[in-house]
Design a protein around this motif. Sequence first.
Motif, mmCIF file in Angstrom:
data_model
loop_
_atom_site.group_PDB
_atom_site.id
_atom_site.type_symbol
_atom_site.label_atom_id
_atom_site.label_comp_id
_atom_site.label_asym_id
_atom_site.label_seq_id
_atom_site.Cartn_x
_atom_site.Cartn_y
_atom_site.Cartn_z
ATOM 1 N N UNK A 149 3.278 -16.364 -18.825
ATOM 2 C CA UNK A 149 2.572 -15.087 -18.849
ATOM 3 C C UNK A 149 2.500 -14.553 -20.279
ATOM 4 N N UNK A 150 1.501 -13.730 -20.527
ATOM 5 C CA UNK A 150 1.271 -13.199 -21.871
ATOM 6 C C UNK A 150 2.483 -12.427 -22.389
ATOM 7 N N UNK A 151 3.118 -11.649 -21.518
ATOM 8 C CA UNK A 151 4.281 -10.870 -21.931
ATOM 9 C C UNK A 151 5.435 -11.781 -22.346
ATOM 10 N N UNK A 152 5.630 -12.875 -21.603
ATOM 11 C CA UNK A 152 6.676 -13.839 -21.947
ATOM 12 C C UNK A 152 6.386 -14.481 -23.299
ATOM 13 N N UNK A 153 5.147 -14.866 -23.510
ATOM 14 C CA UNK A 153 4.772 -15.480 -24.788
ATOM 15 C C UNK A 153 4.996 -14.526 -25.956
ATOM 16 N N UNK A 154 4.619 -13.264 -25.756
ATOM 17 C CA UNK A 154 4.783 -12.266 -26.814
ATOM 18 C C UNK A 154 6.264 -12.068 -27.143
ATOM 19 N N UNK A 155 7.085 -11.893 -26.106
ATOM 20 C CA UNK A 155 8.528 -11.700 -26.318
ATOM 21 C C UNK A 155 9.166 -12.911 -26.974
ATOM 22 N N UNK A 156 8.756 -14.092 -26.538
ATOM 23 C CA UNK A 156 9.371 -15.316 -27.035
ATOM 24 C C UNK A 156 8.989 -15.576 -28.491
ATOM 25 N N UNK A 157 7.738 -15.308 -28.841
ATOM 26 C CA UNK A 157 7.325 -15.494 -30.233
ATOM 27 C C UNK A 157 8.041 -14.529 -31.162
ATOM 28 N N UNK A 158 8.231 -13.288 -30.698
ATOM 29 C CA UNK A 158 9.002 -12.330 -31.482
ATOM 30 C C UNK A 158 10.440 -12.819 -31.627
ATOM 31 N N UNK A 159 11.019 -13.304 -30.529
ATOM 32 C CA UNK A 159 12.389 -13.833 -30.558
ATOM 33 C C UNK A 159 12.530 -14.956 -31.584
ATOM 34 N N UNK A 160 11.563 -15.858 -31.613
ATOM 35 C CA UNK A 160 11.653 -17.002 -32.519
ATOM 36 C C UNK A 160 11.593 -16.551 -33.983
ATOM 37 N N UNK A 161 10.761 -15.567 -34.251
ATOM 38 C CA UNK A 161 10.686 -15.030 -35.617
ATOM 39 C C UNK A 161 12.001 -14.337 -35.998
ATOM 40 N N UNK A 162 12.556 -13.587 -35.054
ATOM 41 C CA UNK A 162 13.774 -12.842 -35.347
ATOM 42 C C UNK A 162 14.978 -13.764 -35.566
ATOM 43 N N UNK A 163 15.096 -14.817 -34.740
ATOM 44 C CA UNK A 163 16.248 -15.705 -34.937
ATOM 45 C C UNK A 163 16.127 -16.458 -36.260
#
Length: 209
Positions: A158-172
């Motif tokens: 889902x779009x929300x999952x993709x958005x959260x996950x991409x932010x997570x990857x940048x943050x880590x």
Amino acid sequence: KIPYITGIQRVVRNIIIFSLDNELVAFVEFDKDLKKYVVINKTDKRFSAIITGKIENYKKPEIIYKFIKSRFPKEIKELIIKFLIKMIAFKKKVSIASIFHPKALLLDKVKKDDLLLLADSTWNYKPWLEVSEAKNRGVKIMQIAYDILPIKYPHFFQENTNSNFNLWFKMINYYCDELYAISHTTANNIFEEIRDNNFKPEIKIMEMG
């Protein structure tokens, strides 16, 4: 939370089991109401449930979910489940308020050269202000990475999952000193994604398996 049915939950459970008696290890969870990490007292009854594997408290919601799934169409089922989730969350807040005990905040406890291991699915919430402050205090930040499927195959999520996950990857990549990949494939995928997006090359990527 749901019983230990995913790889993430099994890994977190095993980490707890093997380190529960270690006096140098403290467990924390992200309190979504406070939006802060709080230290969990090792007398918390959830630990005994993890050790014994007894999860009777979760059977009723599971039975209710199966009943809803079998009796209602998708649109109505989703509305009912969302309502139940809100009711459970409200009940939890009322219960906590009625027996309130001050929680120890992570940032009141950490000090230079401590290690903060992010073992759970941190893309489901946004702990980065806390992580940033801990890092500024000299805390080493480590993250377990289980996969990066929403980045590799976004059309399956889902779009929300993709958005959260991409932010997570940048943050880590921005905050973490070390990443522990759950498999060789995950380690390679992370390395390629970091390389292709010109993220910082100094982050250490290690395999757990």
